[in-house]
Design an enzyme around this catalytic site. Sequence first.
Site, PDB file in Angstrom:
ATOM      1  N   HIS A 139       0.552  -0.983   0.576  1.00 42.06           N
ATOM      2  CA  HIS A 139       0.275   0.334  -0.069  1.00 42.06           C
ATOM      3  C   HIS A 139       0.417   1.047   0.001  1.00 42.06           C
ATOM      4  CE1 HIS A 139      -4.008  -1.678   0.397  1.00 42.06           C
ATOM      5  NE2 HIS A 139      -3.468  -2.626   1.599  1.00 42.06           N
ATOM      6  N   CYS A 240       0.737   2.405  -5.085  1.00 45.45           N
ATOM      7  CA  CYS A 240      -0.381   3.364  -5.901  1.00 45.45           C
ATOM      8  C   CYS A 240       0.184   4.374  -6.356  1.00 45.45           C
ATOM      9  CB  CYS A 240      -1.580   3.239  -4.743  1.00 45.45           C
ATOM     10  SG  CYS A 240      -2.787   2.219  -4.777  1.00 45.45           S
TER      11      CYS A 240
END
Length: 269
Positions: A139, A240
């Site tokens: 993440h 991301c």
Amino acid sequence: MAKKPRRKWTLRRKVLFCLLLVLDVVLIGAALWFWFDRMGQEQTVADQVTQAQTHVEAGTADTPPKVDWAALKAENPDVCAWVQIPGTPVNFPVYQGETNDTYLRTGADGNYSLGGLIFIDSQNTGPDLTDQQTMVYGHHINSQDPASSMFAWIDTYNDQQVFDEHPLVWWVTEQQTWRLTPLYSYVLPETDHMEVPLSWPTEQEFRDYLRHDLSIAETSRPDADAVIDATDRVLTLVTCNYDKYGRGRTLVVCVPQQTVDEASRTPAA
């Protein structure tokens, strides 16, 4: 000039005022609750990372991390590798779950975790770079604490100066230690299911795939094309990206240092 008469506070106005006041209080309270909850979740992520790091002697530019596998596996038997980029916050245990959702929002203790864990694709054979491409996901947490930001730093590889200044990625498993170097980084738009191949029918198709991604790269080694000619496997770090497409994914493709060395010894055609 005569003053305008003040409007009387009718019952309706009083009720409306009270309702708006209560709504403001509720919204402020909710915002504070979410903020404190977020801080608490980030702290939980940081605590788990810090706990895992107690079982590892961090690596340097010359020496790889030394991992106490028995201690890590006692906490979670799914741990399969350790990844470190010296001089950066990236210094994490890596897991492999039954599916790619297993550790998306789950910590090493099996409970919900905002940052999940760093994990390799569930379809990869394992962590030892057996497949032509090993995918590693993490993440991107916007946190002031590097320990809870997970793979957020990986996104900075899209800056050529950062890319050039961090040419080493340690990848350690129980069986092997790999000294990797980033080959290039690129950004893809977000899709519901990012399907990136892990293997190809032929080596040429694998290298053609790498060259296609190199053609859209944000940053790369100057000799990337020549290195691809000598490459038979890559490790790809994924997180991301919130810059190029509003919300996308950054992928950093890394190759074993020995592959780079072999490519530099191969005379130009």
